[in-house]
Design a protein around this motif. Structure first.
Motif, mmCIF file in Angstrom:
data_model
loop_
_atom_site.group_PDB
_atom_site.id
_atom_site.type_symbol
_atom_site.label_atom_id
_atom_site.label_comp_id
_atom_site.label_asym_id
_atom_site.label_seq_id
_atom_site.Cartn_x
_atom_site.Cartn_y
_atom_site.Cartn_z
ATOM 1 N N VAL A 148 78.356 5.850 -5.564
ATOM 2 C CA VAL A 148 79.733 5.808 -6.080
ATOM 3 C C VAL A 148 80.729 5.807 -4.926
ATOM 4 N N ALA A 149 80.516 6.672 -3.956
ATOM 5 C CA ALA A 149 81.445 6.761 -2.825
ATOM 6 C C ALA A 149 81.467 5.462 -2.033
ATOM 7 N N LEU A 150 80.303 4.896 -1.758
ATOM 8 C CA LEU A 150 80.243 3.651 -1.000
ATOM 9 C C LEU A 150 80.891 2.497 -1.752
ATOM 10 N N LEU A 151 80.658 2.430 -3.068
ATOM 11 C CA LEU A 151 81.280 1.359 -3.845
ATOM 12 C C LEU A 151 82.790 1.563 -3.912
ATOM 13 N N ALA A 152 83.237 2.800 -4.042
ATOM 14 C CA ALA A 152 84.677 3.075 -4.046
ATOM 15 C C ALA A 152 85.295 2.661 -2.705
ATOM 16 N N CYS A 153 84.649 3.008 -1.609
ATOM 17 C CA CYS A 153 85.149 2.613 -0.293
ATOM 18 C C CYS A 153 85.174 1.091 -0.160
ATOM 19 N N HIS A 154 84.146 0.441 -0.656
ATOM 20 C CA HIS A 154 84.109 -1.023 -0.626
ATOM 21 C C HIS A 154 85.301 -1.595 -1.389
ATOM 22 N N LYS A 155 85.565 -1.059 -2.568
ATOM 23 C CA LYS A 155 86.690 -1.530 -3.379
ATOM 24 C C LYS A 155 88.015 -1.308 -2.655
ATOM 25 N N SER A 184 86.754 -11.355 -9.380
ATOM 26 C CA SER A 184 85.528 -11.800 -10.028
ATOM 27 C C SER A 184 84.354 -11.888 -9.065
ATOM 28 N N SER A 185 84.613 -11.985 -7.764
ATOM 29 C CA SER A 185 83.525 -12.096 -6.807
ATOM 30 C C SER A 185 83.298 -10.817 -6.015
ATOM 31 N N ALA A 186 84.056 -9.777 -6.294
ATOM 32 C CA ALA A 186 83.992 -8.556 -5.490
ATOM 33 C C ALA A 186 82.608 -7.941 -5.473
ATOM 34 N N THR A 187 81.914 -7.892 -6.612
ATOM 35 C CA THR A 187 80.606 -7.247 -6.629
ATOM 36 C C THR A 187 79.537 -8.086 -5.953
ATOM 37 N N THR A 188 79.765 -9.373 -5.756
ATOM 38 C CA THR A 188 78.784 -10.202 -5.055
ATOM 39 C C THR A 188 79.070 -10.261 -3.566
ATOM 40 N N ASP A 189 80.139 -9.651 -3.124
ATOM 41 C CA ASP A 189 80.540 -9.684 -1.727
ATOM 42 C C ASP A 189 80.333 -8.346 -1.020
ATOM 43 N N LEU A 190 79.334 -7.588 -1.424
ATOM 44 C CA LEU A 190 79.134 -6.274 -0.814
ATOM 45 C C LEU A 190 78.918 -6.364 0.687
ATOM 46 N N THR A 195 81.877 -5.718 3.704
ATOM 47 C CA THR A 195 82.396 -4.464 4.253
ATOM 48 C C THR A 195 81.246 -3.596 4.737
ATOM 49 N N THR A 196 81.553 -2.681 5.632
ATOM 50 C CA THR A 196 80.527 -1.749 6.103
ATOM 51 C C THR A 196 80.025 -0.887 4.951
ATOM 52 N N TYR A 197 80.898 -0.578 4.015
ATOM 53 C CA TYR A 197 80.523 0.274 2.879
ATOM 54 C C TYR A 197 79.600 -0.472 1.927
ATOM 55 N N GLY A 198 79.924 -1.720 1.648
ATOM 56 C CA GLY A 198 79.072 -2.533 0.784
ATOM 57 C C GLY A 198 77.715 -2.760 1.426
ATOM 58 N N ALA A 199 77.701 -3.002 2.738
ATOM 59 C CA ALA A 199 76.438 -3.179 3.449
ATOM 60 C C ALA A 199 75.606 -1.894 3.381
ATOM 61 N N SER A 200 76.253 -0.749 3.487
ATOM 62 C CA SER A 200 75.538 0.533 3.361
ATOM 63 C C SER A 200 75.000 0.718 1.949
ATOM 64 N N LEU A 201 75.765 0.282 0.959
ATOM 65 C CA LEU A 201 75.303 0.366 -0.423
ATOM 66 C C LEU A 201 74.076 -0.518 -0.635
ATOM 67 N N LEU A 202 74.082 -1.696 -0.048
ATOM 68 C CA LEU A 202 72.904 -2.563 -0.132
ATOM 69 C C LEU A 202 71.695 -1.914 0.528
ATOM 70 N N ARG A 203 71.899 -1.257 1.691
ATOM 71 C CA ARG A 203 70.797 -0.541 2.355
ATOM 72 C C ARG A 203 70.290 0.603 1.488
ATOM 73 N N LEU A 204 71.218 1.319 0.845
ATOM 74 C CA LEU A 204 70.831 2.413 -0.042
ATOM 75 C C LEU A 204 69.949 1.887 -1.164
ATOM 76 N N GLN A 205 70.289 0.730 -1.679
ATOM 77 C CA GLN A 205 69.476 0.134 -2.724
ATOM 78 C C GLN A 205 68.076 -0.169 -2.203
ATOM 79 N N ARG A 206 67.997 -0.760 -1.020
ATOM 80 C CA ARG A 206 66.679 -1.088 -0.467
ATOM 81 C C ARG A 206 65.862 0.166 -0.202
#
Length: 107
Positions: A47-54, A75-81, A84-95
């Motif tokens: 949640v924090a990482l996605l909020a920071c990304h937003k 419309s493209s915000a969720t596909t552009d993680l 940002t550094t936060y979105g990239a961290s969220l992707l790593r968290l998922q992995r």
């Protein structure tokens, strides 16, 4: 522990100048978009990482974007993680969580 504006700003001090109401709104939106069943114990982190990304993809967030470019359309915000550094961290968290579902996992 649920994420709040004070906690987010303490962890990511670059958002200190951002109004609490704006940070709280980003947290609320991120909370609605993330699924606790997907992230488990890492839900608050997601949640924090996605909020920071937003916050970073907002017009005021240019310094936090990896590409320094214009903010993506909503419309493209969720596909552009990866923008940002936060979105990239969220992707790593998922992995790390070994979850191959779309991020954020929408209800």
């Amino acid at each position: 522990m649920a994420m709040d504006a004070a906690t987010l700003k303490a962890r990511w001090t670059e958002f200190t100048p951002t109004a609490d109401s704006v940070v709280t709104a980003a947290i609320a939106e991120a909370t609605r978009e993330c699924d606790a069943a997907v992230y488990g114990a890492s839900f608050d982190d997601a949640v924090a990482l996605l909020a920071c990304h937003k916050l970073a993809i907002s017009p005021q967030g240019a310094p936090s974007r990896l590409d320094g470019g214009d903010a993506p359309s909503p419309s493209s915000a969720t596909t552009d993680l990866g923008r940002t550094t936060y979105g990239a961290s969220l992707l790593r968290l998922q992995r790390v969580s070994n979850r191959d579902t779309m991020l954020p996992h929408l209800h």
